[in-house]
Design an enzyme around this catalytic site. Structure first.
Site, PDB file in Angstrom:
ATOM      1  N   TYR A 156     -12.650 -20.071  -8.103  1.00 16.94           N
ATOM      2  CA  TYR A 156     -11.573 -19.139  -8.478  1.00 16.94           C
ATOM      3  C   TYR A 156     -11.872 -18.486  -9.826  1.00 16.94           C
ATOM      4  O   TYR A 156     -11.741 -17.268  -9.994  1.00 16.94           O
ATOM      5  CB  TYR A 156     -10.261 -19.933  -8.525  1.00 16.94           C
ATOM      6  CG  TYR A 156      -9.017 -19.130  -8.821  1.00 16.94           C
ATOM      7  CD1 TYR A 156      -8.425 -18.346  -7.828  1.00 16.94           C
ATOM      8  CD2 TYR A 156      -8.412 -19.176 -10.072  1.00 16.94           C
ATOM      9  CE1 TYR A 156      -7.266 -17.628  -8.089  1.00 16.94           C
ATOM     10  CE2 TYR A 156      -7.251 -18.461 -10.342  1.00 16.94           C
ATOM     11  CZ  TYR A 156      -6.681 -17.692  -9.345  1.00 16.94           C
ATOM     12  OH  TYR A 156      -5.537 -16.971  -9.605  1.00 16.94           O
ATOM     13  N   LYS A 160     -12.434 -14.533 -10.682  1.00 19.48           N
ATOM     14  CA  LYS A 160     -11.546 -13.818 -11.602  1.00 19.48           C
ATOM     15  C   LYS A 160     -12.296 -13.264 -12.806  1.00 19.48           C
ATOM     16  O   LYS A 160     -11.924 -12.237 -13.368  1.00 19.48           O
ATOM     17  CB  LYS A 160     -10.395 -14.736 -12.042  1.00 19.48           C
ATOM     18  CG  LYS A 160      -9.453 -15.133 -10.896  1.00 19.48           C
ATOM     19  CD  LYS A 160      -8.786 -13.911 -10.280  1.00 19.48           C
ATOM     20  CE  LYS A 160      -7.813 -14.248  -9.177  1.00 19.48           C
ATOM     21  NZ  LYS A 160      -7.201 -13.054  -8.571  1.00 19.48           N
TER      22      LYS A 160
HETATM   23  P1  NAP Z   1       0.532 -15.955  -3.182  1.00 20.37           P
HETATM   24  O1  NAP Z   1       1.978 -16.206  -3.405  1.00 20.37           O
HETATM   25  O2  NAP Z   1      -0.304 -17.007  -2.554  1.00 20.37           O
HETATM   26  O3  NAP Z   1       0.382 -14.582  -2.344  1.00 20.37           O
HETATM   27  C1  NAP Z   1      -0.891 -14.109  -1.978  1.00 20.37           C
HETATM   28  C2  NAP Z   1      -0.777 -12.791  -1.253  1.00 20.37           C
HETATM   29  O4  NAP Z   1      -2.106 -12.346  -0.904  1.00 20.37           O
HETATM   30  C3  NAP Z   1      -0.004 -12.896   0.055  1.00 20.37           C
HETATM   31  O5  NAP Z   1       0.719 -11.721   0.263  1.00 20.37           O
HETATM   32  C4  NAP Z   1      -1.119 -13.032   1.106  1.00 20.37           C
HETATM   33  O6  NAP Z   1      -0.757 -12.561   2.405  1.00 20.37           O
HETATM   34  C5  NAP Z   1      -2.163 -12.120   0.498  1.00 20.37           C
HETATM   35  N1  NAP Z   1      -3.517 -12.397   0.993  1.00 20.37           N
HETATM   36  C6  NAP Z   1      -4.189 -13.576   0.997  1.00 20.37           C
HETATM   37  N2  NAP Z   1      -5.406 -13.415   1.545  1.00 20.37           N
HETATM   38  C7  NAP Z   1      -5.506 -12.110   1.902  1.00 20.37           C
HETATM   39  C8  NAP Z   1      -6.502 -11.308   2.522  1.00 20.37           C
HETATM   40  N3  NAP Z   1      -7.692 -11.839   2.901  1.00 20.37           N
HETATM   41  N4  NAP Z   1      -6.254  -9.988   2.738  1.00 20.37           N
HETATM   42  C9  NAP Z   1      -5.083  -9.438   2.387  1.00 20.37           C
HETATM   43  N5  NAP Z   1      -4.094 -10.144   1.777  1.00 20.37           N
HETATM   44  C10 NAP Z   1      -4.302 -11.449   1.558  1.00 20.37           C
HETATM   45  O7  NAP Z   1      -0.215 -15.599  -4.556  1.00 20.37           O
HETATM   46  P2  NAP Z   1       0.385 -15.097  -5.972  1.00 20.37           P
HETATM   47  O8  NAP Z   1       0.669 -16.281  -6.807  1.00 20.37           O
HETATM   48  O9  NAP Z   1       1.430 -14.085  -5.749  1.00 20.37           O
HETATM   49  O10 NAP Z   1      -0.921 -14.415  -6.606  1.00 20.37           O
HETATM   50  C11 NAP Z   1      -1.191 -13.024  -6.514  1.00 20.37           C
HETATM   51  C12 NAP Z   1      -2.421 -12.694  -7.343  1.00 20.37           C
HETATM   52  O11 NAP Z   1      -2.215 -13.105  -8.706  1.00 20.37           O
HETATM   53  C13 NAP Z   1      -3.684 -13.434  -6.881  1.00 20.37           C
HETATM   54  O12 NAP Z   1      -4.808 -12.596  -7.035  1.00 20.37           O
HETATM   55  C14 NAP Z   1      -3.762 -14.600  -7.836  1.00 20.37           C
HETATM   56  O13 NAP Z   1      -5.078 -15.088  -7.977  1.00 20.37           O
HETATM   57  C15 NAP Z   1      -3.244 -13.963  -9.110  1.00 20.37           C
HETATM   58  N6  NAP Z   1      -2.741 -14.935 -10.079  1.00 20.37           N
HETATM   59  C16 NAP Z   1      -1.679 -15.747  -9.789  1.00 20.37           C
HETATM   60  C17 NAP Z   1      -1.227 -16.653 -10.750  1.00 20.37           C
HETATM   61  C18 NAP Z   1      -0.065 -17.542 -10.512  1.00 20.37           C
HETATM   62  O14 NAP Z   1       0.211 -18.367 -11.400  1.00 20.37           O
HETATM   63  N7  NAP Z   1       0.648 -17.444  -9.422  1.00 20.37           N
HETATM   64  C19 NAP Z   1      -1.877 -16.721 -11.976  1.00 20.37           C
HETATM   65  C20 NAP Z   1      -2.952 -15.902 -12.232  1.00 20.37           C
HETATM   66  C21 NAP Z   1      -3.369 -14.991 -11.283  1.00 20.37           C
HETATM   67  P3  NAP Z   1      -0.111 -13.587   3.514  1.00 20.37           P
HETATM   68  O15 NAP Z   1       1.299 -13.847   3.029  1.00 20.37           O
HETATM   69  O16 NAP Z   1      -0.153 -12.829   4.786  1.00 20.37           O
HETATM   70  O17 NAP Z   1      -0.955 -14.824   3.498  1.00 20.37           O
END
Ligand code: NAP
Length: 248
Positions: A156, A160
Site C-alpha cells: 500500500y 501511495k
Molecule cells: P473504501 O471505503 O474501502 O472505498 C473504496 C472505494 O473504491 C469503493 O467505492 C470501492 O468500490 C472502490 N474500488 C475498489 N476497488 C476498485 C476498482 N478496482 N475499481 C473501481 N473502484 C474500486 O475506501 P476509503 O477509505 O473511502 O478510501 C478511499 C481512498 O482514500 C483510497 O485510495 C484510500 O487508499 C485512500 N485513503 C484512505 C484513508 C482512510 O483512512 N480511510 C487514508 C488514506 C488514504 P466498491 O464499493 O464497489 O467495492
C-alpha cells in the site's frame, strides 16, 4: 456562489467512504458527477439518486480502475454522456495488509494495480480531452503512509508513494496546457477501510493525532473542492496532507 457550478467531475470508487463524501460535497457545490464503483451496485444506485435529487447531473458506472481497456471504455462513455471533463479524482483504492514475510505476490500486485496503475489508466484516458480543452484539474488520492511508510503495508505504501511521483511528473508534463495535478494525502479517515481495525488500535491513533480525532470524508472532500475549483488556479504538483497534524 457555488465553487464548482457546472463543472463535470469523474470520481473513481465513490460507492462508499471518502469517494462518496467527495461526490456529495461536489454536488452541493454545483458539480455534475460521473462516478465509478467496483461491485457495490446497490449503494452506487442510491448515491446516484441522492445526487440527482440535488438538481445536478449524476451517473454511476461499474468499472474496474485497474483495467486499462475498461478505463478507456469508461471515459468514452462518460464523454458521450457529459461532453466535457473538467476534473478527475482518482480515489479508488484497496488494502491487502501483511508483514512482508506473509505478503503474497498476488497481494502486492493487486494493490499496485488498483491503487497505482489505475491512475496511469485514468490519466491516459482523459488526457486527450483535457489537452483539447486546455484546462483540467486532476486530484490523486495518496496517503500519509505513502510519505512515511507503515509496517505491514509495504504494498500500500509503495502504491501511495508511486502516486506522488506520477502526479509530480504530470504537473511538469501537462502544466503548459493548464492541466493541474495535485495529490491529497489523508491521514486516518474513519470509513469502512479503517473499520477493519480493532477499537484499541483506533483509540490509540486518535490520541496520537494533534487535533485528537479521526478525519471524516467531508474533511477530505473540502480539500478536494479547493483543488478542483478555480481558487487553486496557480497550484500544481503539490501534496496536501489532510491528517489533523498526524504527520508534521
Ligand atoms: P473504501 O471505503 O474501502 O472505498 C473504496 C472505494 O473504491 C469503493 O467505492 C470501492 O468500490 C472502490 N474500488 C475498489 N476497488 C476498485 C476498482 N478496482 N475499481 C473501481 N473502484 C474500486 O475506501 P476509503 O477509505 O473511502 O478510501 C478511499 C481512498 O482514500 C483510497 O485510495 C484510500 O487508499 C485512500 N485513503 C484512505 C484513508 C482512510 O483512512 N480511510 C487514508 C488514506 C488514504 P466498491 O464499493 O464497489 O467495492
Amino acid at each position: 456562489m457555488k465553487l464548482l457550478e457546472g463543472k463535470n467531475v469523474i470520481i473513481t470508487g465513490a460507492s462508499r467512504g471518502i469517494g462518496r463524501g467527495i461526490a456529495i460535497a461536489f454536488a452541493n457545490q454545483g458539480a455534475n458527477i460521473a462516478f465509478t464503483y467496483s461491485s457495490s451496485a446497490g449503494p452506487a444506485e442510491e448515491l446516484e439518486k441522492e445526487l440527482k435529487d440535488k438538481g445536478i447531473k449524476a451517473n454511476a458506472y461499474q468499472s474496474d480502475a485497474a483495467s486499462f481497456t475498461a478505463c478507456q471504455d469508461l471515459v468514452k462513455t462518460i464523454l458521450e454522456d457529459f461532453e466535457q471533463i473538467d476534473v478527475l479524482i482518482n480515489n479508488a483504492g484497496i488494502t491487502k495488509d501483511n508483514l512482508l514475510m506473509r505478503m503474497s505476490e498476488d497481494d502486492f500486485d493487486k494493490v499496485i494495480e488498483v491503487n497505482l496503475k489505475s491512475i496511469f489508466n485514468m490519466t491516459k484516458a482523459v488526457q486527450r480531452t483535457m489537452l483539447k480543452q486546455r484546462k483540467g484539474s486532476i486530484i490523486n488520492m495518496s496517503s500519509v503512509v505513502g510519505i512515511k511508510g507503515n509496517a505491514g503495508q509495504a504494498n500500500y505504501a509503495a502504491s501511495k508513494a508511486g502516486i506522488i511521483g506520477f502526479s509530480k511528473s504530470m504537473a511538469l508534463e501537462l502544466g503548459s496546457r493548464n492541466i493541474r495535478t495535485n495529490v491529497v494525502a489523508p491521514g486516518f479517515i474513519e470509513t469502512e477501510m479503517t473499520e477493519k481495525l480493532d477499537e484499541k488500535t483506533i483509540a490509540g491513533w486518535r490520541d496520537a493525532i494533534p487535533l485528537k480525532r479521526g478525519g471524516t470524508p467531508e474533511d477530505i472532500a473540502n480539500a478536494c473542492i479547493f483543488l478542483a475549483s478555480d481558487m487553486s488556479a496557480y497550484i500544481t504538483g503539490q501534496v496536501l496532507q489532510v491528517d489533523g497534524g498526524m504527520l508534521t
